[in-house]
Design a protein around this motif. Structure first.
Motif, PDB file in Angstrom:
ATOM      1  N   TRP A  95      -1.972  -0.021 -12.437  1.00  0.00           N
ATOM      2  CA  TRP A  95      -0.689  -0.360 -11.837  1.00  0.00           C
ATOM      3  C   TRP A  95       0.443   0.081 -12.763  1.00  0.00           C
ATOM      4  CZ3 TRP A  95       1.967  -1.126  -7.776  1.00  0.00           C
ATOM      5  CH2 TRP A  95       3.228  -1.714  -7.863  1.00  0.00           C
TER       6      TRP A  95
ATOM      7  N   TYR B 112      -8.172   1.241 -11.990  1.00  0.00           N
ATOM      8  CA  TYR B 112      -7.023   1.311 -11.087  1.00  0.00           C
ATOM      9  C   TYR B 112      -5.827   0.835 -11.898  1.00  0.00           C
ATOM     10  CZ  TYR B 112      -3.641  -0.546  -7.745  1.00  0.00           C
ATOM     11  OH  TYR B 112      -2.479  -0.857  -7.087  1.00  0.00           O
TER      12      TYR B 112
ATOM     13  N   SER C  79       0.806  -1.220   0.000  1.00  0.00           N
ATOM     14  CA  SER C  79       0.000   0.000   0.000  1.00  0.00           C
ATOM     15  C   SER C  79       0.837   1.268   0.000  1.00  0.00           C
ATOM     16  CB  SER C  79      -0.934  -0.002   1.194  1.00  0.00           C
ATOM     17  OG  SER C  79      -0.209   0.178   2.368  1.00  0.00           O
TER      18      SER C  79
ATOM     19  N   ASP D 140      -1.202   6.694  -9.900  1.00  0.00           N
ATOM     20  CA  ASP D 140      -1.169   5.348 -10.468  1.00  0.00           C
ATOM     21  C   ASP D 140       0.144   4.728 -10.016  1.00  0.00           C
ATOM     22  OD1 ASP D 140       0.917   6.180 -12.251  1.00  0.00           O
ATOM     23  OD2 ASP D 140      -0.611   7.044 -13.556  1.00  0.00           O
TER      24      ASP D 140
ATOM     25  N   LEU E 115      -7.204   4.926  -3.753  1.00  0.00           N
ATOM     26  CA  LEU E 115      -8.541   5.035  -3.164  1.00  0.00           C
ATOM     27  C   LEU E 115      -8.707   6.324  -2.358  1.00  0.00           C
ATOM     28  CD1 LEU E 115     -11.348   3.959  -2.457  1.00  0.00           C
ATOM     29  CD2 LEU E 115     -10.292   2.611  -0.619  1.00  0.00           C
TER      30      LEU E 115
ATOM     31  N   VAL F  23      -7.723  -8.675  -6.032  1.00  0.00           N
ATOM     32  CA  VAL F  23      -8.384  -7.605  -5.260  1.00  0.00           C
ATOM     33  C   VAL F  23      -8.438  -8.028  -3.784  1.00  0.00           C
ATOM     34  CG1 VAL F  23      -9.698  -6.747  -7.235  1.00  0.00           C
ATOM     35  CG2 VAL F  23     -10.734  -8.471  -5.764  1.00  0.00           C
TER      36      VAL F  23
ATOM     37  N   ARG G 263      -3.896  -3.140 -15.255  1.00  0.00           N
ATOM     38  CA  ARG G 263      -4.957  -2.295 -14.706  1.00  0.00           C
ATOM     39  C   ARG G 263      -6.154  -3.166 -14.347  1.00  0.00           C
ATOM     40  NH1 ARG G 263      -3.972  -1.710 -19.959  1.00  0.00           N
ATOM     41  NH2 ARG G 263      -2.363  -0.180 -19.533  1.00  0.00           N
TER      42      ARG G 263
ATOM     43  N   TRP H  21      -3.203   0.198  -4.102  1.00  0.00           N
ATOM     44  CA  TRP H  21      -4.617   0.513  -4.288  1.00  0.00           C
ATOM     45  C   TRP H  21      -5.084   1.576  -3.295  1.00  0.00           C
ATOM     46  CZ3 TRP H  21      -9.076   1.414  -6.162  1.00  0.00           C
ATOM     47  CH2 TRP H  21     -10.232   1.345  -5.395  1.00  0.00           C
ATOM     48  N   ASN H  22      -4.582   1.532  -2.085  1.00  0.00           N
ATOM     49  CA  ASN H  22      -5.103   2.450  -1.075  1.00  0.00           C
ATOM     50  C   ASN H  22      -4.646   3.893  -1.266  1.00  0.00           C
ATOM     51  OD1 ASN H  22      -6.995   1.256   0.987  1.00  0.00           O
ATOM     52  ND2 ASN H  22      -5.502  -0.363   0.663  1.00  0.00           N
TER      53      ASN H  22
ATOM     54  N   LEU I 281     -13.345  -3.477  -7.916  1.00  0.00           N
ATOM     55  CA  LEU I 281     -12.985  -3.139  -6.544  1.00  0.00           C
ATOM     56  C   LEU I 281     -14.139  -2.496  -5.792  1.00  0.00           C
ATOM     57  CD1 LEU I 281      -9.558  -1.872  -7.696  1.00  0.00           C
ATOM     58  CD2 LEU I 281      -9.741  -3.407  -5.742  1.00  0.00           C
TER      59      LEU I 281
END
Ligand SMILES: *[C@@H]1O[C@H](CO)[C@@H](O)[C@H](O)[C@H]1NC(C)=O
Ligand SMILES: *[C@@H]1O[C@H](CO)[C@@H](O)[C@H](O)[C@H]1NC(C)=O
Ligand SMILES: *[C@@H]1O[C@H](CO)[C@@H](O)[C@H](O)[C@H]1NC(C)=O
Length: 493
Positions: A151, A149, A23, A119, A127, A449, A170, A123-124, A176
């Motif tokens: 990557w 999302y 994260s 990017d 988010l 996920v 992605r 993920w967090n 998610l």
């Protein structure tokens, strides 16, 4: 509603992602191993075989039937990561993707697309910024334009790498998240346009007004999320332009450090009322993973799920469960960096009513971190088994912990380390079950996920102990706060 259990041929690729709790900004970890991978002739053959049959649709004949226990570890060799094509299709078919709809949607609607958001991060990190951007769109009465999302934005194909693992470049947002941020309807909101995907934005707004972050000079360089939001809502509300694309210089208006500031909590009065947070919901893919694993985590659960595999919404607390977030692996280096830079906890973890606090220890006269300060950081940022056991034992004495029977450890730790912790927790006594992220049975799509699956459990647990520096923890804490858990049921190492 898209298919919860996409029926694709999903055999297992030899190199699987295991760090399901990554994260932090991770550009530096993105080690390209493409050449090593693709020069392996047998692998290339197998992949070619897969691609040919996939193209022909032939794989459908070999499709296994999904069951409650469907798990990525059961899939035969090889595969590529899932492509979530059914979820993209679901997004393409959102009913608001319709030029004929009346204002504030359709061809006359108002739109806001922020091109320069995070990017190549965990993920967090994405988010936390997305919640702010989606709220900004909502407060400016514009449709929020979402991206997947990402990557690896530079990846030409569907795949990328995390260390030596092949991962999706992605993931569609709706794999998610669901709810208004990802295009769901606002519960109360006929006057607020629903979110749309980028492809539709390009169609409905072929020539958007492009503005750089500099058009709001006071907000440039500000670390105060509340201040930035106020200025930007004003800007976007008063702009007559129907289509706004925020791009160019200073256009990441909520950079990651905004979420590391204690003043972030000044955003709570409007954040707590924002439908982006109040109606925040995880995707059906994530919810279905919780449904199929909950009986392992809380065997006595009476939590009924809908036959579709979805969960009652708004979410209810999972009584009897303590969830703890234990960040391991490469995080030790991150913890040392946090100590050297005197970094405090993530903003959402610093509400004064939370019992646990972290005081940044002073440095020595030369401005270097003292051994005691480093020790203090490591104890809270990278606790060992004994420190974890001691904290859990002490939290268990509190009134909020009454009735706890089960522990779920949200972790990216190596299997041995996690198993040892489980054994020690069981030895600590009086726990019905102890499970970790490693015990979860996840389908191939759910595997990528998995962090979100852990978060939904942590969000609903009767008591939660998290890592104050982690964005996974801070987003979980924000969602718990929105569920109105007692403040003393949210703790930190
Ligand atoms: C688009 O919206 C119009 C106006 O509400 C409606 O009549 C039409 O059926 C919609 N088209 C689709 C494909 O849903
Ligand atoms: C919807 O609006 C009502 C009345 O304004 C409010 O009490 C309620 O909290 C809102 N619901 C959500 C989910 O925002
Ligand atoms: C500060 O640096 C000087 C020179 O490098 C060194 O001699 C001294 O011991 C240092 N002081 C502390 C408190 O570390």
């Amino acid at each position: 509603m898209f298919n919860l259990f996409p029926r694709a041929f999903r055999p297992r690729y030899a190199l699987l992602p295991s760090d399901n709790n990554s994260s932090q900004p991770a550009r530096k970890f993105l080690i390209k191993r493409t050449i090593i991978f693709w020069t392996s002739a047998p692998t290339a053959f197998v992949v070619l075989y897969f691609l040919i049959f996939h193209q022909l649709g032939f794989w459908k004949l070999a499709t296994p039937v999904d069951t409650e226990g469907d798990d990525w570890r059961d899939h035969p060799e090889p595969p590529l990561p899932p492509d979530y094509e059914d979820v993209y299709e679901f997004e393409r078919k959102l009913p608001q993707h319709n030029l004929s709809l009346p204002f504030p949607e359709g061809a006359t609607g108002r739109y806001f697309y922020s091109a320069n958001h995070a990017d190549t991060s965990g993920w967090n990190n994405v988010l936390q910024e997305y919640i702010f951007l989606a709220h900004l769109a909502h407060a400016s009465q514009r449709s929020f334009v979402f991206d997947p999302y990402e990557w690896d934005p530079k990846a030409k194909g569907k795949w990328s790498h995390f260390g030596d693992k092949v991962v999706p470049a992605r993931i569609p947002l709706n794999a998610l998240v669901s709810g208004p941020m990802a295009g769901g309807s606002f519960k109360n909101g006929s006057t607020i346009p629903r979110a749309v995907n980028k492809a539709y934005f390009d169609e409905v707004c072929p020539h958007p007004t492009v503005i750089p972050g500099d058009v709001v000079p006071e907000a440039v360089g500000s670390t105060d999320g509340n201040f930035i939001m106020g200025k930007w809502v004003q800007q976007l509300l008063t702009m007559k332009d129907r289509c706004v694309r925020l791009d160019g210089s200073n256009s990441q208006i909520f950079p990651y450090y905004v979420f590391g500031m204690p003043c972030l909590i000044e955003s709570w009065p409007w954040m707590s009322e924002s439908p982006i947070l109040k109606e925040y919901r995880w995707s059906p893919l994530v919810e279905s993973a919780v449904v199929k694993n909950l009986h392992r985590i809380v065997p006595s659960t009476t939590d009924e799920a809908y036959p579709t595999g979805q969960i009652h919404f708004p979410y209810k607390p999972i009584q009897g469960l303590m969830a703890v977030h234990v960040r391991r692996g490469d995080y030790i280096d991150h913890c040392r960096y946090l100590a050297r830079d005197s970094i405090g906890w993530q903003g959402w973890n610093t509400f004064p009513e939370y019992v646990d606090k972290f005081q940044v220890p002073p440095k020595d006269a030369n401005g270097t971190v003292t051994p005691e300060a480093m020790e203090n950081y490591i104890e809270h940022c990278f606790p060992n088994h004994e420190e974890i056991l001691a904290k859990i034992a002490s939290v268990r004495q509190t009134p909020e912990a009454r009735g706890l029977r089960h522990i779920f450890v949200m972790t990216n730790a190596k299997a041995d380390w996690a198993t040892e912790l489980k054994d020690k927790l069981m030895a600590q006594g009086d726990w019905g079950t102890v499970t970790t992220s490693r015990d979860m049975r996840l389908s191939w799509e759910q595997k990528f996920v998995a962090q979100a699956v852990d978060m939904l459990i942590g969000q609903r647990a009767q008591v939660f102990i998290g890592n104050g520096w982690s964005s996974l923890t801070s987003n979980t804490v924000l969602l718990r706060r929105s569920m109105k858990f007692p403040h003393r049921a949210t703790r930190f190492w």
